[in-house]
Design a protein around this motif. Sequence first.
Motif, PDB file in Angstrom:
ATOM      1  N   ALA A  30       3.759  -0.131 -13.139  1.00 14.55           N
ATOM      2  CA  ALA A  30       3.990  -0.504 -11.743  1.00 14.55           C
ATOM      3  C   ALA A  30       2.772  -0.209 -10.886  1.00 14.55           C
ATOM      4  O   ALA A  30       2.418  -0.986  -9.988  1.00 14.55           O
ATOM      5  N   PHE A  31       2.074   0.898 -11.159  1.00 14.99           N
ATOM      6  CA  PHE A  31       0.858   1.245 -10.434  1.00 14.99           C
ATOM      7  C   PHE A  31      -0.226   0.194 -10.646  1.00 14.99           C
ATOM      8  O   PHE A  31      -0.901  -0.228  -9.703  1.00 14.99           O
ATOM      9  N   ILE A  32      -0.384  -0.256 -11.873  1.00 17.05           N
ATOM     10  CA  ILE A  32      -1.382  -1.289 -12.172  1.00 17.05           C
ATOM     11  C   ILE A  32      -1.009  -2.596 -11.477  1.00 17.05           C
ATOM     12  O   ILE A  32      -1.879  -3.293 -10.932  1.00 17.05           O
ATOM     13  N   ALA A  84      12.284  10.524 -22.719  1.00 14.44           N
ATOM     14  CA  ALA A  84      12.604   9.817 -21.479  1.00 14.44           C
ATOM     15  C   ALA A  84      11.474   9.978 -20.463  1.00 14.44           C
ATOM     16  O   ALA A  84      11.151   9.046 -19.724  1.00 14.44           O
ATOM     17  N   MET A  85      10.846  11.155 -20.468  1.00 11.88           N
ATOM     18  CA  MET A  85       9.763  11.399 -19.513  1.00 11.88           C
ATOM     19  C   MET A  85       8.552  10.528 -19.811  1.00 11.88           C
ATOM     20  O   MET A  85       7.902  10.023 -18.894  1.00 11.88           O
ATOM     21  N   SER A  86       8.250  10.317 -21.083  1.00 10.05           N
ATOM     22  CA  SER A  86       7.108   9.463 -21.413  1.00 10.05           C
ATOM     23  C   SER A  86       7.403   7.999 -21.082  1.00 10.05           C
ATOM     24  O   SER A  86       6.499   7.258 -20.682  1.00 10.05           O
ATOM     25  N   LEU A 117       0.824  -1.204   0.000  1.00  7.46           N
ATOM     26  CA  LEU A 117       0.000   0.000   0.000  1.00  7.46           C
ATOM     27  C   LEU A 117       0.862   1.260   0.000  1.00  7.46           C
ATOM     28  O   LEU A 117       0.567   2.220  -0.731  1.00  7.46           O
ATOM     29  N   VAL A 118       1.945   1.270   0.764  1.00  8.75           N
ATOM     30  CA  VAL A 118       2.850   2.429   0.773  1.00  8.75           C
ATOM     31  C   VAL A 118       3.511   2.595  -0.593  1.00  8.75           C
ATOM     32  O   VAL A 118       3.606   3.712  -1.120  1.00  8.75           O
ATOM     33  N   ILE A 119       3.955   1.502  -1.187  1.00 12.00           N
ATOM     34  CA  ILE A 119       4.552   1.566  -2.534  1.00 12.00           C
ATOM     35  C   ILE A 119       3.523   2.076  -3.532  1.00 12.00           C
ATOM     36  O   ILE A 119       3.826   2.895  -4.411  1.00 12.00           O
ATOM     37  N   HIS A 120       2.282   1.636  -3.401  1.00 12.30           N
ATOM     38  CA  HIS A 120       1.199   2.050  -4.284  1.00 12.30           C
ATOM     39  C   HIS A 120       0.965   3.561  -4.176  1.00 12.30           C
ATOM     40  O   HIS A 120       0.817   4.241  -5.205  1.00 12.30           O
ATOM     41  N   LEU A 121       0.959   4.079  -2.963  1.00  8.78           N
ATOM     42  CA  LEU A 121       0.755   5.513  -2.777  1.00  8.78           C
ATOM     43  C   LEU A 121       1.928   6.326  -3.332  1.00  8.78           C
ATOM     44  O   LEU A 121       1.722   7.386  -3.946  1.00  8.78           O
ATOM     45  N   ILE A 122       3.144   5.840  -3.134  1.00  8.15           N
ATOM     46  CA  ILE A 122       4.316   6.531  -3.684  1.00  8.15           C
ATOM     47  C   ILE A 122       4.258   6.535  -5.211  1.00  8.15           C
ATOM     48  O   ILE A 122       4.551   7.549  -5.861  1.00  8.15           O
ATOM     49  N   ALA A 149       1.557   6.385  -7.034  1.00 12.44           N
ATOM     50  CA  ALA A 149       0.476   7.279  -7.452  1.00 12.44           C
ATOM     51  C   ALA A 149       0.937   8.730  -7.450  1.00 12.44           C
ATOM     52  O   ALA A 149       0.698   9.473  -8.417  1.00 12.44           O
ATOM     53  N   LEU A 150       1.615   9.128  -6.387  1.00  8.10           N
ATOM     54  CA  LEU A 150       2.089  10.513  -6.318  1.00  8.10           C
ATOM     55  C   LEU A 150       3.151  10.808  -7.379  1.00  8.10           C
ATOM     56  O   LEU A 150       3.145  11.881  -8.002  1.00  8.10           O
ATOM     57  N   SER A 151       4.060   9.877  -7.593  1.00  9.93           N
ATOM     58  CA  SER A 151       5.095  10.109  -8.605  1.00  9.93           C
ATOM     59  C   SER A 151       4.510  10.076 -10.016  1.00  9.93           C
ATOM     60  O   SER A 151       4.970  10.808 -10.901  1.00  9.93           O
ATOM     61  N   LEU A 152       3.489   9.276 -10.239  1.00  6.91           N
ATOM     62  CA  LEU A 152       2.824   9.253 -11.546  1.00  6.91           C
ATOM     63  C   LEU A 152       2.128  10.588 -11.809  1.00  6.91           C
ATOM     64  O   LEU A 152       2.210  11.133 -12.915  1.00  6.91           O
ATOM     65  N   ILE A 153       1.477  11.122 -10.794  1.00  3.87           N
ATOM     66  CA  ILE A 153       0.847  12.437 -10.934  1.00  3.87           C
ATOM     67  C   ILE A 153       1.909  13.495 -11.245  1.00  3.87           C
ATOM     68  O   ILE A 153       1.725  14.345 -12.132  1.00  3.87           O
ATOM     69  N   GLY A 154       3.024  13.434 -10.534  1.00  2.14           N
ATOM     70  CA  GLY A 154       4.094  14.397 -10.757  1.00  2.14           C
ATOM     71  C   GLY A 154       4.678  14.330 -12.155  1.00  2.14           C
ATOM     72  O   GLY A 154       4.907  15.366 -12.790  1.00  2.14           O
ATOM     73  N   THR A 155       4.920  13.132 -12.651  1.00  2.00           N
ATOM     74  CA  THR A 155       5.521  13.009 -13.986  1.00  2.00           C
ATOM     75  C   THR A 155       4.549  13.458 -15.073  1.00  2.00           C
ATOM     76  O   THR A 155       4.974  14.044 -16.074  1.00  2.00           O
ATOM     77  N   VAL A 156       3.273  13.208 -14.886  1.00  7.58           N
ATOM     78  CA  VAL A 156       2.306  13.660 -15.885  1.00  7.58           C
ATOM     79  C   VAL A 156       2.237  15.183 -15.897  1.00  7.58           C
ATOM     80  O   VAL A 156       2.174  15.813 -16.955  1.00  7.58           O
TER      81      VAL A 156
END
Length: 116
Positions: free
Chosen positions: A59-61, A48-50, A6-11, A13-20
């Motif tokens: 990884a999120f999925i 590289a960003m995409s 769950l902690v990895i999942h939240l990290i 999610a936040l990093s995915l939001i940031g990269t988008v």
Amino acid sequence: MENVVLVIHLILALSLIGTVLLQRSEGGGLGMGGGGGGATGGRPAPTAMSKVTWILAIAFICTSIALTLIAASNSANSSVVDRVDTEAGQETTAPDLGESLLPPSSDDAPLVPAAD
């Protein structure tokens, strides 16, 4: 185990939001007004960003599926009713409400003489 995933999942999610949010806007939402078809077919080369975004999304999925499987294995062969019975130490029964939820019948109405 569930807490770690769950902690990895939240990290993720936040990093995915940031990269988008950090990616450059292509403009023309939903591919409208792209123009310049050319040899690439209107699709820009992957940056590289995409690629990082795709890796984070995959990884999120995977963590989402892992959390689903963990939750399913934790709740296998158990019911909420079983858990309530063991916690209370006695069987729970629904209260007998009788007819208290029904509107009064005409027989229950008080007899009032008609006013002249």
